[in-house]
Design a protein around this motif. Structure first.
Motif, mmCIF file in Angstrom:
data_model
loop_
_atom_site.group_PDB
_atom_site.id
_atom_site.type_symbol
_atom_site.label_atom_id
_atom_site.label_comp_id
_atom_site.label_asym_id
_atom_site.label_seq_id
_atom_site.Cartn_x
_atom_site.Cartn_y
_atom_site.Cartn_z
ATOM 1 N N THR A 94 -38.016 9.084 -13.651
ATOM 2 C CA THR A 94 -36.623 9.491 -13.444
ATOM 3 C C THR A 94 -36.034 10.298 -14.590
ATOM 4 O O THR A 94 -34.835 10.577 -14.584
ATOM 5 C CB THR A 94 -35.742 8.251 -13.195
ATOM 6 N N LEU A 95 -36.843 10.668 -15.572
ATOM 7 C CA LEU A 95 -36.319 11.532 -16.632
ATOM 8 C C LEU A 95 -35.939 12.896 -16.053
ATOM 9 O O LEU A 95 -36.657 13.430 -15.203
ATOM 10 C CB LEU A 95 -37.361 11.741 -17.731
ATOM 11 N N PRO A 96 -34.831 13.483 -16.500
ATOM 12 C CA PRO A 96 -34.503 14.854 -16.071
ATOM 13 C C PRO A 96 -35.638 15.811 -16.429
ATOM 14 O O PRO A 96 -36.259 15.676 -17.485
ATOM 15 C CB PRO A 96 -33.230 15.171 -16.862
ATOM 16 N N VAL A 97 -35.894 16.768 -15.543
ATOM 17 C CA VAL A 97 -37.029 17.672 -15.723
ATOM 18 C C VAL A 97 -36.560 19.039 -16.211
ATOM 19 O O VAL A 97 -35.588 19.601 -15.690
ATOM 20 C CB VAL A 97 -37.812 17.821 -14.400
ATOM 21 N N LEU A 98 -37.257 19.560 -17.206
ATOM 22 C CA LEU A 98 -37.027 20.913 -17.698
ATOM 23 C C LEU A 98 -38.152 21.795 -17.170
ATOM 24 O O LEU A 98 -39.317 21.607 -17.522
ATOM 25 C CB LEU A 98 -37.014 20.927 -19.231
ATOM 26 N N GLU A 99 -37.810 22.748 -16.302
ATOM 27 C CA GLU A 99 -38.832 23.628 -15.729
ATOM 28 C C GLU A 99 -39.357 24.599 -16.789
ATOM 29 O O GLU A 99 -38.651 24.943 -17.745
ATOM 30 C CB GLU A 99 -38.259 24.406 -14.552
ATOM 31 N N HIS A 100 -40.595 25.053 -16.589
ATOM 32 C CA HIS A 100 -41.217 25.946 -17.573
ATOM 33 C C HIS A 100 -40.371 27.195 -17.818
ATOM 34 O O HIS A 100 -40.209 27.630 -18.963
ATOM 35 C CB HIS A 100 -42.617 26.363 -17.094
ATOM 36 N N ALA A 101 -39.853 27.761 -16.765
ATOM 37 C CA ALA A 101 -39.090 29.000 -16.892
ATOM 38 C C ALA A 101 -37.777 28.811 -17.643
ATOM 39 O O ALA A 101 -37.166 29.794 -18.073
ATOM 40 C CB ALA A 101 -38.808 29.578 -15.507
ATOM 41 N N ASP A 102 -37.344 27.562 -17.799
ATOM 42 C CA ASP A 102 -36.071 27.288 -18.467
ATOM 43 C C ASP A 102 -36.228 26.848 -19.916
ATOM 44 O O ASP A 102 -35.232 26.595 -20.603
ATOM 45 C CB ASP A 102 -35.304 26.199 -17.697
ATOM 46 N N ILE A 103 -37.468 26.732 -20.399
ATOM 47 C CA ILE A 103 -37.690 26.250 -21.770
ATOM 48 C C ILE A 103 -37.020 27.157 -22.789
ATOM 49 O O ILE A 103 -36.323 26.700 -23.705
ATOM 50 C CB ILE A 103 -39.204 26.132 -22.069
ATOM 51 N N ALA A 104 -37.219 28.463 -22.647
ATOM 52 C CA ALA A 104 -36.669 29.402 -23.632
ATOM 53 C C ALA A 104 -35.148 29.315 -23.704
ATOM 54 O O ALA A 104 -34.573 29.214 -24.797
ATOM 55 C CB ALA A 104 -37.114 30.825 -23.305
ATOM 56 N N SER A 105 -34.484 29.364 -22.555
ATOM 57 C CA SER A 105 -33.020 29.320 -22.569
ATOM 58 C C SER A 105 -32.513 27.985 -23.097
ATOM 59 O O SER A 105 -31.500 27.923 -23.797
ATOM 60 C CB SER A 105 -32.466 29.592 -21.166
ATOM 61 N N PHE A 106 -33.206 26.889 -22.788
ATOM 62 C CA PHE A 106 -32.832 25.579 -23.315
ATOM 63 C C PHE A 106 -32.864 25.572 -24.840
ATOM 64 O O PHE A 106 -32.052 24.915 -25.489
ATOM 65 C CB PHE A 106 -33.777 24.516 -22.753
ATOM 66 N N LEU A 107 -33.786 26.330 -25.409
ATOM 67 C CA LEU A 107 -33.937 26.374 -26.858
ATOM 68 C C LEU A 107 -33.152 27.519 -27.498
ATOM 69 O O LEU A 107 -33.291 27.777 -28.698
ATOM 70 C CB LEU A 107 -35.425 26.493 -27.216
ATOM 71 N N GLY A 108 -32.338 28.208 -26.706
ATOM 72 C CA GLY A 108 -31.476 29.248 -27.251
ATOM 73 C C GLY A 108 -32.128 30.596 -27.387
ATOM 74 O O GLY A 108 -31.641 31.453 -28.129
ATOM 75 N N CYS A 109 -33.219 30.821 -26.659
ATOM 76 C CA CYS A 109 -33.936 32.098 -26.706
ATOM 77 C C CYS A 109 -33.627 32.881 -25.432
ATOM 78 O O CYS A 109 -33.658 32.318 -24.331
ATOM 79 C CB CYS A 109 -35.436 31.843 -26.837
ATOM 80 N N ALA A 110 -33.341 34.162 -25.555
ATOM 81 C CA ALA A 110 -32.891 34.958 -24.408
ATOM 82 C C ALA A 110 -33.967 35.119 -23.344
ATOM 83 O O ALA A 110 -33.669 35.182 -22.151
ATOM 84 C CB ALA A 110 -32.434 36.336 -24.887
ATOM 85 N N GLU A 111 -35.238 35.175 -23.730
ATOM 86 C CA GLU A 111 -36.308 35.339 -22.749
ATOM 87 C C GLU A 111 -37.559 34.630 -23.245
ATOM 88 O O GLU A 111 -37.746 34.460 -24.448
ATOM 89 C CB GLU A 111 -36.608 36.808 -22.481
ATOM 90 N N PRO A 112 -38.419 34.193 -22.322
ATOM 91 C CA PRO A 112 -39.630 33.482 -22.735
ATOM 92 C C PRO A 112 -40.477 34.318 -23.691
ATOM 93 O O PRO A 112 -40.682 35.515 -23.452
ATOM 94 C CB PRO A 112 -40.365 33.234 -21.408
ATOM 95 N N PRO A 113 -40.959 33.716 -24.766
ATOM 96 C CA PRO A 113 -41.773 34.474 -25.726
ATOM 97 C C PRO A 113 -43.195 34.665 -25.214
ATOM 98 O O PRO A 113 -43.653 33.946 -24.322
ATOM 99 C CB PRO A 113 -41.781 33.551 -26.952
ATOM 100 N N ARG A 114 -43.872 35.645 -25.765
ATOM 101 C CA ARG A 114 -45.306 35.759 -25.518
ATOM 102 C C ARG A 114 -45.997 34.677 -26.331
ATOM 103 O O ARG A 114 -45.642 34.420 -27.473
ATOM 104 C CB ARG A 114 -45.818 37.150 -25.914
ATOM 105 N N VAL A 115 -46.972 34.033 -25.720
ATOM 106 C CA VAL A 115 -47.636 32.890 -26.347
ATOM 107 C C VAL A 115 -49.024 33.302 -26.833
ATOM 108 O O VAL A 115 -49.774 33.969 -26.116
ATOM 109 C CB VAL A 115 -47.744 31.721 -25.351
ATOM 110 N N VAL A 116 -49.354 32.909 -28.041
ATOM 111 C CA VAL A 116 -50.676 33.170 -28.608
ATOM 112 C C VAL A 116 -51.449 31.860 -28.649
ATOM 113 O O VAL A 116 -50.976 30.878 -29.238
ATOM 114 C CB VAL A 116 -50.578 33.766 -30.025
ATOM 115 N N LEU A 117 -52.603 31.844 -28.011
ATOM 116 C CA LEU A 117 -53.437 30.648 -27.991
ATOM 117 C C LEU A 117 -54.648 30.796 -28.907
ATOM 118 O O LEU A 117 -55.160 31.907 -29.083
ATOM 119 C CB LEU A 117 -53.935 30.368 -26.576
#
Length: 272
Positions: free
Chosen positions: A60-83
């Protein structure tokens, strides 16, 4: 290093065409493959998947969708990820890269200056943080090499992880340029005072011991040193980690926790 975009939110629809074939395949797995030694691992994995999906459905924890991670953290758009390279990711023993894509997404969107991690293990998560937060100093904690007493409160699984990491803690990053920004701390997080090491932490990643006592101690340390807009990220919130699950379900009464969709990560942002 390969750059990838974070996964998009998926919608789920029931396709009845697959229902009967699914029942047939499920029956075959249970009745035939269970007794075939070389195929038994598929049945075991099915059992784990079923337990995980049931846990996901009940949680029952509230869910943060992948597409919303950046905005939740104050970033205007999702960053490119380096693995890290796939052979380096395999050092972690998980067998898949999605958790590191999400970890890199959090680090890239947050743009932290100071990161603190409990549970170095072989350093794959540490390296992922360093690759996606190029301006950050990273402090990562693992048990002292000879601290056998420090394993007394660990779960059976954690004791095995400690055994596997002896002699290769931080192997994923130790010979790379990123190692210059990574500070290996040898300490027992049950007795460690993080404030004596660093303060004003922007991202505190908790992935050490999974007992209730360890997760509680790590979280209390995190809350003491977290910056005004800092983030705590917990790993291994799942059906078989009773200590992590139990503590975080208590903590949700006082902090607005969110679970990152389809993962074992739980996230908290101070001031959100």
């Amino acid at each position: 290093m390969q750059a990838v975009m974070p996964p998009k939110t998926r919608s789920y629809e029931v396709d009845t065409r697959h229902f009967l074939p699914m029942v047939r395949d499920f029956s075959e797995l249970i009745t035939l493959r269970l007794f075939a030694k070389r195929k038994r691992r598929h049945v075991i994995q099915l059992g784990r998947d079923v337990r995980q999906r049931a846990f996901d459905a009940r949680d029952t924890l509230p869910v943060l969708e992948h597409a919303d991670i950046a905005s939740f953290l104050g970033c205007a758009e999702p960053p490119r990820v380096v693995l890290p390279p796939i052979d380096v990711i395999s050092l972690a023993g998980l067998g898949f890269a999605v958790p590191y894509a999400l970890l890199g997404t959090v680090a890239g969107a947050l743009r932290p200056k100071i990161i603190f991690e409990t549970g170095t293990f072989r350093g794959v998560g540490t390296l992922t943080l360093a690759l996606n937060a190029p301006d950050a100093e990273i402090y990562t904690v693992d048990l002292p090499k000879m601290d056998e007493a420090g394993t007394s409160t660990l779960t059976k699984g954690d004791k095995e992880w400690v055994r596997l990491s002896r002699g290769c803690t931080g192997a994923a990053f130790e010979e790379l340029p990123e190692a210059a920004r990574i500070h290996q701390i040898w300490a027992n997080s049950l007795t460690m005072n993080a404030a004596e090491i660093v303060t004003n932490v922007d991202l505190f990643f908790i992935d050490g011991g999974h007992s209730y006592e360890c997760v509680k101690a790590d979280t209390e340390n995190a809350l003491k040193v977290l910056s005004p807009n800092g983030v705590i990220l917990w790993d291994d919130y799942t059906w078989f980690m009773e200590g992590v699950r139990g503590y975080l379900n208590e903590l949700r009464a006082s902090l607005p926790l969110k679970r990152i969709a389809g993962s074992q990560y739980v996230i908290y942002k101070r001031g959100a």
